[in-house]
Write an enzyme that holds these catalytic residues in place. Structure first.
Site, PDB file in Angstrom:
ATOM      1  N   ALA A   1       0.838  -1.197   0.000  1.00 44.90           N
ATOM      2  CA  ALA A   1       0.000   0.000   0.000  1.00 44.90           C
ATOM      3  C   ALA A   1       0.872   1.246   0.000  1.00 44.90           C
ATOM      4  O   ALA A   1       0.405   2.344   0.282  1.00 44.90           O
ATOM      5  CB  ALA A   1      -0.940   0.005   1.197  1.00 44.90           C
ATOM      6  N   SER A   2       2.145   1.059  -0.293  1.00 46.08           N
ATOM      7  CA  SER A   2       3.097   2.168  -0.404  1.00 46.08           C
ATOM      8  C   SER A   2       3.090   3.057   0.819  1.00 46.08           C
ATOM      9  O   SER A   2       3.336   2.603   1.914  1.00 46.08           O
ATOM     10  CB  SER A   2       2.815   2.985  -1.666  1.00 46.08           C
ATOM     11  OG  SER A   2       2.938   2.186  -2.804  1.00 46.08           O
ATOM     12  N   HIS A   3       2.739   4.307   0.612  1.00 43.30           N
ATOM     13  CA  HIS A   3       2.809   5.332   1.656  1.00 43.30           C
ATOM     14  C   HIS A   3       1.548   5.406   2.513  1.00 43.30           C
ATOM     15  O   HIS A   3       1.472   6.225   3.412  1.00 43.30           O
ATOM     16  CB  HIS A   3       3.049   6.691   0.999  1.00 43.30           C
ATOM     17  CG  HIS A   3       1.944   7.055   0.057  1.00 43.30           C
ATOM     18  ND1 HIS A   3       1.877   6.533  -1.221  1.00 43.30           N
ATOM     19  CD2 HIS A   3       0.862   7.846   0.213  1.00 43.30           C
ATOM     20  CE1 HIS A   3       0.788   7.012  -1.813  1.00 43.30           C
ATOM     21  NE2 HIS A   3       0.169   7.802  -0.959  1.00 43.30           N
TER      22      HIS A   3
ATOM     23  N   LYS B   1      -0.121  -3.447  -6.914  1.00 43.07           N
ATOM     24  CA  LYS B   1       0.405  -2.644  -8.014  1.00 43.07           C
ATOM     25  C   LYS B   1       0.734  -3.563  -9.175  1.00 43.07           C
ATOM     26  O   LYS B   1       1.315  -4.627  -8.972  1.00 43.07           O
ATOM     27  CB  LYS B   1       1.678  -1.909  -7.602  1.00 43.07           C
ATOM     28  CG  LYS B   1       1.472  -0.825  -6.582  1.00 43.07           C
ATOM     29  CD  LYS B   1       2.796  -0.126  -6.319  1.00 43.07           C
ATOM     30  CE  LYS B   1       2.588   1.051  -5.393  1.00 43.07           C
ATOM     31  NZ  LYS B   1       3.789   1.890  -5.333  1.00 43.07           N
TER      32      LYS B   1
END
Length: 148
Positions: A110-112, A121
Site C-alpha cells: 500500500a506504499s505510503h 500494483k
C-alpha cells in the site's frame, strides 16, 4: 458492473495511480485478492502468447499471504509465475519484470498509506506502472472472472 464490485456493500475495486489500495478486511482481503489475480491472469492470457508474472510483497500485515494467494491463482490459470521468497521493495519487481521479460509484475503493497491498508500494483513488461488502458482492461475483467 456485476459481481465482485457490488456484493455485500463492499466498495468497488478501482485502480488509481499505480494500483489499488484499500483498508484490510472488507476493503482488501483474500477473496478480493483472488478476484484481482483472476482478472490479471485473464488479461495476460489474452495479450501474451506465453503469459508470465513475477509477484513480490512488502512487510505489511497479510502481504506475504496475499502474494502467495495471488501467485496460486495465476499459476492455476496457466500463467507462469515466480513468487519472491522474502520482503522486497517495489523497484525490485519493476527491475525483475523488465530484465527477465515477464508479461507483468505484481507488488503487494500500500506504499505510503497507513498501516491498516494494503494494495496491489501492476507493472508492465517495460518495468513501469500499467498504462491506463491496460488497467481499465483488467478492471473490466473483474466482473467476468469473479472468484467465489
Amino acid at each position: 458492473m456485476q459481481g465482485v464490485n457490488d456484493r455485500k456493500g463492499m466498495l468497488p475495486i478501482r485502480f488509481g495511480t499505480d494500483g489499488w489500495r484499500a483498508k484490510n478486511g472488507p476493503g482488501i482481503n483474500r477473496s478480493r485478492v483472488c478476484n484481482v489475480a483472476a482478472a490479471l491472469a485473464e488479461y495476460c492470457k489474452r495479450n501474451y502468447r506465453q503469459p508470465s508474472c513475477v509477484v513480490g510483497y512488502d512487510g505489511r500485515r497479510d502481504s506475504a499471504e496475499f502474494a502467495a494467494v495471488f501467485s496460486a491463482v495465476l499459476q492455476g490459470s496457466g500463467v507462469y509465475t515466480v513468487l519472491s521468497d522474502a520482503v522486497i521493495p517495489t523497484p525490485c519487481i519493476s527491475f525483475y519484470t523488465k530484465k527477465h521479460g515477464f508479461s507483468a509484475g505484481v507488488m503487494i503493497t500500500a506504499s505510503h498509506n497507513p498501516p491498516e491498508y494494503n494494495g496491489i500494483k501492476f507493472k508492465g513488461p517495460y518495468g513501469g506502472p500499467y498504462m491506463n488502458d491496460m488497467t481499465r482492461e483488467v478492471e473490466q475483467l473483474l466482473g467476468e472472472t469473479a472468484y467465489y
